[in-house]
Design an enzyme around this catalytic site. Structure first.
Site, PDB file in Angstrom:
ATOM      1  N   ASP A  51      93.538  70.374  23.651  1.00  0.00           N
ATOM      2  CA  ASP A  51      94.772  70.201  22.883  1.00  0.00           C
ATOM      3  C   ASP A  51      94.695  70.979  21.570  1.00  0.00           C
ATOM      4  OD1 ASP A  51      92.936  68.574  21.645  1.00  0.00           O
ATOM      5  OD2 ASP A  51      94.166  66.757  21.685  1.00  0.00           O
ATOM      6  N   SER A  52      93.551  71.660  21.339  1.00  0.00           N
ATOM      7  CA  SER A  52      93.471  72.629  20.235  1.00  0.00           C
ATOM      8  C   SER A  52      94.453  73.771  20.471  1.00  0.00           C
ATOM      9  CB  SER A  52      92.038  73.167  20.097  1.00  0.00           C
ATOM     10  OG  SER A  52      91.549  73.599  21.350  1.00  0.00           O
ATOM     11  N   ASP A  90      92.724  68.285  28.363  1.00  0.00           N
ATOM     12  CA  ASP A  90      92.884  67.184  27.415  1.00  0.00           C
ATOM     13  C   ASP A  90      94.148  66.393  27.699  1.00  0.00           C
ATOM     14  OD1 ASP A  90      90.864  66.838  25.505  1.00  0.00           O
ATOM     15  OD2 ASP A  90      91.519  68.599  24.367  1.00  0.00           O
ATOM     16  N   LYS A 120      90.187  65.019  29.945  1.00  0.00           N
ATOM     17  CA  LYS A 120      89.339  64.570  28.832  1.00  0.00           C
ATOM     18  C   LYS A 120      90.154  63.649  27.927  1.00  0.00           C
ATOM     19  CE  LYS A 120      87.911  67.424  25.289  1.00  0.00           C
ATOM     20  NZ  LYS A 120      88.477  66.780  24.092  1.00  0.00           N
ATOM     21  N   GLU A 122      89.869  61.171  24.179  1.00  0.00           N
ATOM     22  CA  GLU A 122      89.133  60.889  22.940  1.00  0.00           C
ATOM     23  C   GLU A 122      89.043  59.377  22.716  1.00  0.00           C
ATOM     24  OE1 GLU A 122      90.891  62.946  19.628  1.00  0.00           O
ATOM     25  OE2 GLU A 122      90.729  64.898  20.600  1.00  0.00           O
ATOM     26  N   GLU A 189      81.413  65.650  18.952  1.00  0.00           N
ATOM     27  CA  GLU A 189      81.923  66.607  17.966  1.00  0.00           C
ATOM     28  C   GLU A 189      81.495  66.226  16.554  1.00  0.00           C
ATOM     29  OE1 GLU A 189      86.040  67.679  18.432  1.00  0.00           O
ATOM     30  OE2 GLU A 189      86.062  68.791  16.541  1.00  0.00           O
TER      31      GLU A 189
END
Ligand code: KIV
Length: 271
Positions: A51-52, A90, A120, A122, A189
């Site tokens: 999602d970057s 993501d 993925k 978070e 991270e």
């Protein structure tokens, strides 16, 4: 490459075997067909449709604005290019937190509409239900702990996480829980290298570090950062392998000049 010289296709099981065999895993982000094709051909193990994309493709300040539809669009482009790499996508902010049914719907949409291999997410125990529900549908989940950019407004800063004992302890508990639930890998991270080492040694699933030191089972970087396309971003963990901004700048200036002096196109470049 396998012993027969043929490129082996990377699966979640291959990643687990790589950890067992002490083979480091190389992962990069990818968002579009052309770049993904180059990365896949070069032999990258995992391509993360991160999602970057919200930052590096769309120019947003954070990862929060990117939508599920936009993630699926990027994932489709990457899937079309990949022959070997495992593709992870993501789940974007707002598509899974606090509602496990919605989380499953979001994950199913990604798998069905893009053809990617895994997703993925978070977070730790606060997303337990969503992780469980997605895994129960047979969708492989990569977890992500430490600095989790979707929570940036909770943290207030992009600085190193889990330096305090209490946060480090929580992270270790979350890592074990995520492995127990059945996640196939874990991104760590921006945490101290000693913690990256401890977590990696305590798990049988592979860890992928970004700013988590050299002891994780693999590394991940944002491709625009390591190629020097992004500017004004110089965290300690980032190694730039190329200064693509200067390369592109030089090429474009040369093109502009060639057009202006009527050097391009020449006789052999016309019909
Ligand atoms: O979106 C992303 O690029 C990521 C990596 C930083 C791991 O989540």
């Amino acid at each position: 490459m396998s012993v027969h010289g043929k490129a082996r296709k990377i699966t979640t099981q291959v990643l687990r075997d790589m950890k067992q065999n002490n083979e480091k895993i190389a992962m990069l982000t990818a968002y579009d067909y052309s770049m993904a094709k180059i990365l896949d051909r070069a032999g990258i193990d995992v391509m993360l449709v991160g999602d970057s994309a919200s930052n590096v493709m769309a120019g947003n300040m954070t990862t929060l604005p990117i939508t599920l539809d936009q993630m699926i669009y990027h994932a489709q482009s990457v899937v079309r290019a990949a022959k070997r790499a495992l593709i992870v996508v993501d789940l974007p902010f707002g598509s899974y937190q606090g509602d496990s049914k919605k989380a499953l719907e979001s994950a199913v949409r990604i798998m069905k509409e893009s053809g990617a291999h895994s997703i993925k997410m978070e977070g730790g125990k606060e997303i337990k239900e969503s992780v469980e529900r997605i895994l129960s549908a047979g969708i492989p989940v990569m977890a992500h702990l430490g600095l989790t950019p979707q929570s940036i407004y909770k943290f207030g800063t992009y600085s190193v996480r889990a330096k305090e004992e209490s946060e480090a302890l929580r992270l270790k508990e979350d890592a074990l829980l995520l492995e127990e639930l059945g996640c196939f890998a874990l991104v760590l991270e921006k945490i101290p290298a000693s913690l990256g080492k401890e977590v990696s040694e305590s798990l049988s699933i592979p860890t992928l570090g970004i700013g988590a030191g050299k002891y994780t089972d693999g590394q991940v970087l944002v491709v625009h950062d390591m190629l020097g396309i992004t500017q004004d971003f110089h965290p300690r963990f980032l190694r730039r392998y190329l200064d693509l901004t200067s390369e592109i700048d030089g090429a474009v200036k040369q093109y502009i000049n060639d057009v202006r002096i009527n050097d391009f196109p020449n006789e052999s470049e016309q019909y």
